[in-house]
Design a protein around this motif. Sequence first.
Motif, PDB file in Angstrom:
ATOM      1  N   LEU A 110      28.600 -26.471 -59.065  1.00 45.32           N
ATOM      2  CA  LEU A 110      28.446 -27.396 -58.171  1.00 45.32           C
ATOM      3  C   LEU A 110      28.392 -28.714 -59.125  1.00 45.32           C
ATOM      4  O   LEU A 110      28.945 -29.758 -58.500  1.00 45.32           O
ATOM      5  CB  LEU A 110      27.073 -27.357 -57.733  1.00 45.32           C
ATOM      6  CG  LEU A 110      26.348 -28.116 -56.572  1.00 45.32           C
ATOM      7  CD1 LEU A 110      27.282 -28.345 -55.589  1.00 45.32           C
ATOM      8  CD2 LEU A 110      24.782 -27.809 -56.377  1.00 45.32           C
ATOM      9  N   MET A 111      27.906 -28.843 -60.158  1.00 46.28           N
ATOM     10  CA  MET A 111      28.151 -29.834 -60.984  1.00 46.28           C
ATOM     11  C   MET A 111      29.019 -29.258 -62.553  1.00 46.28           C
ATOM     12  O   MET A 111      28.114 -28.192 -63.077  1.00 46.28           O
ATOM     13  CB  MET A 111      26.620 -30.304 -61.530  1.00 46.28           C
ATOM     14  CG  MET A 111      26.118 -31.136 -60.345  1.00 46.28           C
ATOM     15  SD  MET A 111      26.803 -32.564 -59.727  1.00 46.28           S
ATOM     16  CE  MET A 111      26.455 -33.550 -61.220  1.00 46.28           C
ATOM     17  N   PRO A 112      29.777 -29.990 -62.749  1.00 50.70           N
ATOM     18  CA  PRO A 112      30.534 -29.332 -64.170  1.00 50.70           C
ATOM     19  C   PRO A 112      29.744 -29.301 -65.220  1.00 50.70           C
ATOM     20  O   PRO A 112      28.928 -30.535 -65.393  1.00 50.70           O
ATOM     21  CB  PRO A 112      31.799 -30.261 -64.024  1.00 50.70           C
ATOM     22  CG  PRO A 112      32.075 -30.797 -62.772  1.00 50.70           C
ATOM     23  CD  PRO A 112      30.719 -30.912 -62.155  1.00 50.70           C
ATOM     24  N   GLU A 113      29.847 -28.402 -66.113  1.00 48.22           N
ATOM     25  CA  GLU A 113      28.760 -28.696 -67.297  1.00 48.22           C
ATOM     26  C   GLU A 113      29.516 -28.974 -68.685  1.00 48.22           C
ATOM     27  O   GLU A 113      30.438 -28.282 -68.908  1.00 48.22           O
ATOM     28  CB  GLU A 113      28.074 -27.192 -67.330  1.00 48.22           C
ATOM     29  CG  GLU A 113      26.906 -27.381 -68.337  1.00 48.22           C
ATOM     30  CD  GLU A 113      25.984 -26.072 -68.461  1.00 48.22           C
ATOM     31  OE1 GLU A 113      25.345 -25.733 -69.471  1.00 48.22           O
ATOM     32  OE2 GLU A 113      25.884 -25.639 -67.327  1.00 48.22           O
ATOM     33  N   VAL A 114      28.716 -29.826 -69.100  1.00 52.85           N
ATOM     34  CA  VAL A 114      29.353 -30.217 -70.634  1.00 52.85           C
ATOM     35  C   VAL A 114      28.777 -29.361 -71.667  1.00 52.85           C
ATOM     36  O   VAL A 114      27.484 -29.297 -71.653  1.00 52.85           O
ATOM     37  CB  VAL A 114      29.115 -31.643 -70.802  1.00 52.85           C
ATOM     38  CG1 VAL A 114      29.583 -32.181 -72.324  1.00 52.85           C
ATOM     39  CG2 VAL A 114      29.752 -32.658 -69.937  1.00 52.85           C
ATOM     40  N   VAL A 115      29.581 -28.741 -72.459  1.00 50.07           N
ATOM     41  CA  VAL A 115      29.112 -27.668 -73.542  1.00 50.07           C
ATOM     42  C   VAL A 115      29.528 -28.621 -74.833  1.00 50.07           C
ATOM     43  O   VAL A 115      30.693 -28.667 -75.245  1.00 50.07           O
ATOM     44  CB  VAL A 115      29.768 -26.562 -73.422  1.00 50.07           C
ATOM     45  CG1 VAL A 115      29.145 -25.559 -74.524  1.00 50.07           C
ATOM     46  CG2 VAL A 115      29.446 -25.807 -72.106  1.00 50.07           C
ATOM     47  N   GLU A 116      28.457 -28.796 -75.676  1.00 49.65           N
ATOM     48  CA  GLU A 116      28.653 -29.449 -76.907  1.00 49.65           C
ATOM     49  C   GLU A 116      28.824 -28.200 -78.068  1.00 49.65           C
ATOM     50  O   GLU A 116      28.198 -27.605 -78.233  1.00 49.65           O
ATOM     51  CB  GLU A 116      27.809 -30.386 -77.157  1.00 49.65           C
ATOM     52  CG  GLU A 116      27.539 -31.677 -76.383  1.00 49.65           C
ATOM     53  CD  GLU A 116      26.471 -32.563 -76.932  1.00 49.65           C
ATOM     54  OE1 GLU A 116      25.807 -32.206 -78.044  1.00 49.65           O
ATOM     55  OE2 GLU A 116      26.360 -33.647 -76.479  1.00 49.65           O
ATOM     56  N   LEU A 117      30.331 -28.199 -78.609  1.00 55.48           N
ATOM     57  CA  LEU A 117      30.672 -27.619 -79.554  1.00 55.48           C
ATOM     58  C   LEU A 117      31.150 -28.343 -81.010  1.00 55.48           C
ATOM     59  O   LEU A 117      31.424 -29.482 -80.797  1.00 55.48           O
ATOM     60  CB  LEU A 117      31.512 -26.610 -79.407  1.00 55.48           C
ATOM     61  CG  LEU A 117      31.150 -25.623 -78.119  1.00 55.48           C
ATOM     62  CD1 LEU A 117      32.398 -24.817 -77.650  1.00 55.48           C
ATOM     63  CD2 LEU A 117      30.003 -24.583 -78.472  1.00 55.48           C
ATOM     64  N   ASP A 118      31.305 -27.602 -81.952  1.00 58.79           N
ATOM     65  CA  ASP A 118      31.887 -28.506 -82.972  1.00 58.79           C
ATOM     66  C   ASP A 118      33.404 -28.642 -82.821  1.00 58.79           C
ATOM     67  O   ASP A 118      33.752 -27.794 -82.059  1.00 58.79           O
ATOM     68  CB  ASP A 118      31.478 -27.644 -84.503  1.00 58.79           C
ATOM     69  CG  ASP A 118      32.110 -26.144 -84.677  1.00 58.79           C
ATOM     70  OD1 ASP A 118      33.247 -26.013 -84.213  1.00 58.79           O
ATOM     71  OD2 ASP A 118      31.318 -25.455 -84.889  1.00 58.79           O
ATOM     72  N   GLU A 119      34.192 -29.628 -83.468  1.00 57.46           N
ATOM     73  CA  GLU A 119      35.260 -29.868 -83.199  1.00 57.46           C
ATOM     74  C   GLU A 119      36.336 -28.678 -83.339  1.00 57.46           C
ATOM     75  O   GLU A 119      37.019 -28.460 -82.486  1.00 57.46           O
ATOM     76  CB  GLU A 119      35.761 -31.071 -84.020  1.00 57.46           C
ATOM     77  CG  GLU A 119      37.002 -31.848 -83.705  1.00 57.46           C
ATOM     78  CD  GLU A 119      37.346 -33.020 -84.038  1.00 57.46           C
ATOM     79  OE1 GLU A 119      38.411 -33.563 -84.028  1.00 57.46           O
ATOM     80  OE2 GLU A 119      36.236 -33.767 -84.883  1.00 57.46           O
TER      81      GLU A 119
END
Length: 603
Positions: A466-475
Amino acid sequence: MPQIRRLPETLVNRIAAGEVVERPASALKELVENAIDARAGRIAVTIVDGGLTSIEVTDDGCGMTPGEMALAMERHATSKMPNEAIEEVDTLGFRGEALPSIGSVARLTLESRPRVAAQGWKRIIDHGEITGEGPAALPPGTRVRVENLFAKVPARRKFLRTARSEYAACQDVVKRLAMARPDIAFSFRHGDRQIFSVQAGDGIEARVAQIVARELSDNGVSIDLERGNMRLTGIAGLPTFNRGIADHQYLFVNGRPVKDRLLTGAVRGAYADMLARDRHAVLALFLHVPLAEVDVNVHPAKTEVRFRDAQGVRGFIVSGLRQALATGDKRSAQAPDAAAMGRWQTEPVRQEPAAAMRSIFGGRDWSGHGGAVGARLSEDRLAWDGRSDLIDAPQGKAEVSGEIPDEAASYPLGIARGQVAKTYIVAEASDGLILVDQHAAHERIVLERLRSAGAGEKVAASQALLMPEVVELDEPACDRLEEQIGSFADLGLVMERFGPAAMLVRAVPGVLKKSDPGKLLQDLADDLATHGASLLLGEKIEYVLATMACHGSVRAGRVLNVAEMNALLREMESTPRSGQCNHGRPTWVKLSMDDVEKLFGRH
C-alpha cells in the motif's frame, strides 16, 4: 622521517610464506602440485605428526639438474610460464613462490635426478640458509622433505592446531589432488600407517568412489554434460545419500581443486528442494572452461577462481546437476540400515525345541541324531492350546490383489501386496521386496504436479505494498541487491535503488506478504555476499510449495486399497525425483530376494 629501504631476501621470503604456507597442509599442497606439473606418473606422500614433524613427497617426474634446483629456490622462478600470457596457464602452479617460501620457514631437503642423469643432487635449506648440497642416490624424479615447519618462527608455530587436526587437513589436500588426476597413482602414509593407495588409470567415478566413499558408486549418478565451450563431469550423490556437513563436496575447475562460493552456491541451488536445510550433498564435480574464461590468479593459495561469465557458469551447474539427478530420480539410497537388518537376525538360539513344537512332534528326534535338535530353532515357550487370543491382531492390511498383469515385470516398484501400520505399502518386484512410505512418496508427486501446473509462478505473484517501504542498508549491500533487481522481479519482489544506502520496496511475493521487507532484504543481501548469487528468495517460495504439497498429500495413517497403492506406485515411476521426499528422505527402500533368503538361512 623513516627511510625507505629494500627488504632482505630472507625476510621477503618469510612474508611470502605467510600467504603461501599457512599450515602443513598448505606446504603439502604446493609440493604435490609441483609433482603433478612435473608430469609424474606416481606420487608418494608421507607425513609424520600431521605434517608438524615432517612432510615428504616423492615423484617419478622429469626431475631437475643441480642448476635448475638452485634456480627453483629463488622467488618467482618457474618453468610453468613459457611466456607472459598468465591467462593461458594450464598448470597447477605458476607463481614460483612455493619452494623459497617453504624453505624460509622450515628445513627443506630437495633431491632430484633427471632421467638422463647418472646420479641425483641434493640441496638443503634450513630456514632460508643453505646448509649443504651434494650428490644423492635416488631413482629418476624428485623427493622433497619438509621438517620442523615454523620451528624458528614461534609466532606462527603457536597458531598451528593439534597433530590430529593438521593430519585431517593434509589428508583432504591429498584426496582432492588424487581425485583431480585419476591418471596418476597416489599413495598416502601417516607415520607407519598406510591411509590409502590408488593406481593410475582409474576412471573419474571409480577414483572418487575409492577415495570419498565406496557407497557413492551405488548411490550416485554420473555427470557428463556440455554447453557451448563448457563441460561438466563427475559424480553426484543422490539426495538421500547426504551428510550433516559439507566436507564431502569436491569441486574442480580445469583440474584444479577449488573452494569457490559461486560453485558451492550452485550446488546448494541444485539440491534446494531435495535436501533439508541442515543436510549437504556428497559429490565431486569437474568443470572445464576455456582458460581465458577463468582467472586463477586471485589468491596465492590458488584455491579461489573468478569467472568471466559467473552467472552462466552457475546456471550451467544448477541445470546440469538437476538434469543428471533426473536420470536417477526414481532411486534412493537403497541399502537397508545395517542396525535394522541386524535386529532381524538376532533371534535367541535354543538347543531344544519350544514347548509348542514338542507338543506337535511328540518329543521325537526330528533332527535325526539321537535326540539332538536343530540349533536355530527360536520359538517362544508358549503353551499351545488353540486359543487365538494369544496372538496379537496384525496392524497391517492384506487383501487379494487380483491377477498380476503381464507387464508387471517391467514395473521397477513392483505390485502392491498390502499395507503395514497404515503408513507403508508392501510391494513385490521381480527381484525383491519393496517398502514405500506413502506420505513421503505422494508428497513428492504433489510437489511436481504443482510445479508443472505453474504453481511456482502463482506463488511468486507480486503483492503490491500500500505504501512503498524504504529499507536502509549499507552501500555494498545495496549494490549487490541492485545487480539482482531483474531476477528478484521474476520471483515477485519489486524494488529499486533509493539513494546510495537504501532500497525502495514496491511489492513482495504474495506468499511472503506478511514478512518484514527490511529483514527480507537484509537476508537476501547476506545471501548474495556469501554465495555470489541469491538462493534465499527462491528457497522461501520453494518452501511454500513444499508446504502446500505436504498438506495436500496422502497422510500416514490412511488406509489404502490395493488399487490405490498400485496407482501410487505407477505414478512414482513416472514422476521426477520420486526417490526422495521434499526433505531428502527416501520414499522407498528395497530388500533383494538374496537378502530375504539370507534372513531365513537359505544362503
